[in-house]
Scaffold this active site. Structure first.
Site, short mmCIF file in Angstrom:
data_model
loop_
_atom_site.label_atom_id
_atom_site.label_comp_id
_atom_site.label_asym_id
_atom_site.label_seq_id
_atom_site.Cartn_x
_atom_site.Cartn_y
_atom_site.Cartn_z
N HIS A 1 60.00 82.54 68.15
CA HIS A 1 61.11 81.66 68.51
C HIS A 1 61.06 80.32 67.78
CE1 HIS A 1 60.81 84.54 71.83
NE2 HIS A 1 62.10 84.31 72.04
N GLU B 1 73.32 90.34 71.10
CA GLU B 1 73.80 89.57 69.94
C GLU B 1 74.57 90.44 68.96
OE1 GLU B 1 71.06 86.94 71.90
OE2 GLU B 1 70.87 89.05 71.34
#
Length: 353
Positions: free
Chosen positions: A151, A82
């Site tokens: 998450h 990322e």
């Protein structure tokens, strides 16, 4: 189990998001896909990059068909890094392109947050207005199902804290299409916080929403349901919770006005102020944590505004529990705002026993 699921889906679809008498149905996934397709067709500077967005059609199939239509140069599969591909995207935006940077989940954006904040959000200011960064960071945000603490968090408060960013949080298909198109066209960095749990849900949309020129203004909330007794303010999937609570309250003679924020930065304070001045009561609903949350910001703005003097009772926040998200299904449900939580909050604010 199947019957309960069908009933839940029907209740979701009963919320009118358009003025059309007989509206068509569109899933949030297809709304996002249409927005990407239309904007890529409209402007060749727009391109999409992220993990599995190309040949696999996206982890959630939001980019289905785009790689086949636009090819490798405009739909780019990236390695699992990322920080790397967010940095590439920011650089491309500084050079005049319009990247759409997909995070498979916004939890992974923490790997790239330096680029989102320090590179994208601050460059226009630090360059004295000479360098625009027209970039979109998008992907699923907030709680999904059974993916535990690392998450499941909502980044609405995180990113809306930062000057230089615009932050939108769509709920239904109309929101998803109109806000993503607006984000792609915007000259500044925009964070688009989607919700995985509604990707496959169909909502009614009008012909206007399906038009290629349909764009929603960033910074403007929508009144989903008018009411006169209390205001419920929510964003993303919490709008559904607020609407279901409003339906239940209506059966008891309590008419709740439901506001879908749509945009978290800029926040549409005026719509909230006008509603509270009419209803004199307010409950905020969000899946994020309580400390420093969106509800906290709304409370502060009302305290600092004349609207405070229109309140007949304190504001009540309904939020996610102040704990990391549990993995167990029952604990996960307990950690997220449910309809009974909103109904209880309303009853307390209105003094109903």
């Amino acid at each position: 189990m199947m019957l309960a699921s069908a009933v839940r889906n029907l209740s979701r679809r009963s919320f009118s998001t358009s003025k059309a008498v007989s509206a068509q149905q569109l899933t949030v996934r297809d709304a996002l896909n249409a927005a990407l397709d239309e904007e890529m067709e409209r402007d060749e500077k727009v391109f999409l990059l992220g993990e599995e967005v190309a040949q696999y059609d996206g982890a959630y199939k939001v980019s289905r068909g785009l790689w086949k239509k636009y090819g490798d140069k405009r739909v780019i599969d990236t390695p699992i890094t990322e920080m790397g591909f967010a940095g590439i995207a920011v650089g491309a935006a500084m050079a005049g392109l319009r990247p759409v940077c997909e995070f498979m989940t916004f939890n992974f954006s923490m790997q790239a947050i330096d680029h989102v904040i320090n590179s994208a959000a601050k460059t226009f200011y630090m360059s004295a207005g000479t360098v625009n960064v027209p970039i979109v960071f998008r992907g699923p945000n907030g709680a999904a199902a059974g993916v535990a603490a690392q998450h499941s968090q909502c980044f609405g408060a995180w990113y809306s804290h930062c000057p230089g960013l615009k932050v939108v949080s769509p709920y239904d298909s109309e929101d998803a299409k109109g806000l993503l198109k607006a984000a792609i066209r915007d000259p500044d960095p925009v964070v688009v916080l989607e919700n995985e749990m509604v990707y496959g849900v169909s909502y009614p949309v009008s012909d206007q929403v399906l038009d290629k020129n349909f764009v929603l203004p960033i910074g403007k909330a929508k009144i989903m349901r008018p009411g006169k007794h209390i205001t419920l303010v929510a964003h993303s999937k919490s709008v559904e919770t607020a609407m279901l609570a409003a339906n239940e309250l209506a059966g008891k003679g309590i008419e709740a006005e439901v506001i879908n924020l749509r945009s978290l930065r800029p926040l549409d304070s005026e719509t909230i102020f006008k509603s509270v001045q009419k209803t004199h009561h307010l409950v905020t609903v969000e899946q994020g944590w309580p400390q420093g949350g969106i509800g906290s910001e709304i409370c502060a703005r009302i305290m600092e505004h004349e609207t405070f003097f229109h309140l007949d009772a304190p504001i009540w926040r309904v939020t996610g529990a102040d704990v990391p998200m549990p993995y167990a299904k029952t604990l996960e449900a307990a950690a997220l705002p449910q309809v009974p939580d909103v109904v209880t909050a309303v009853n307390k604010v209105l003094g109903v026993k």
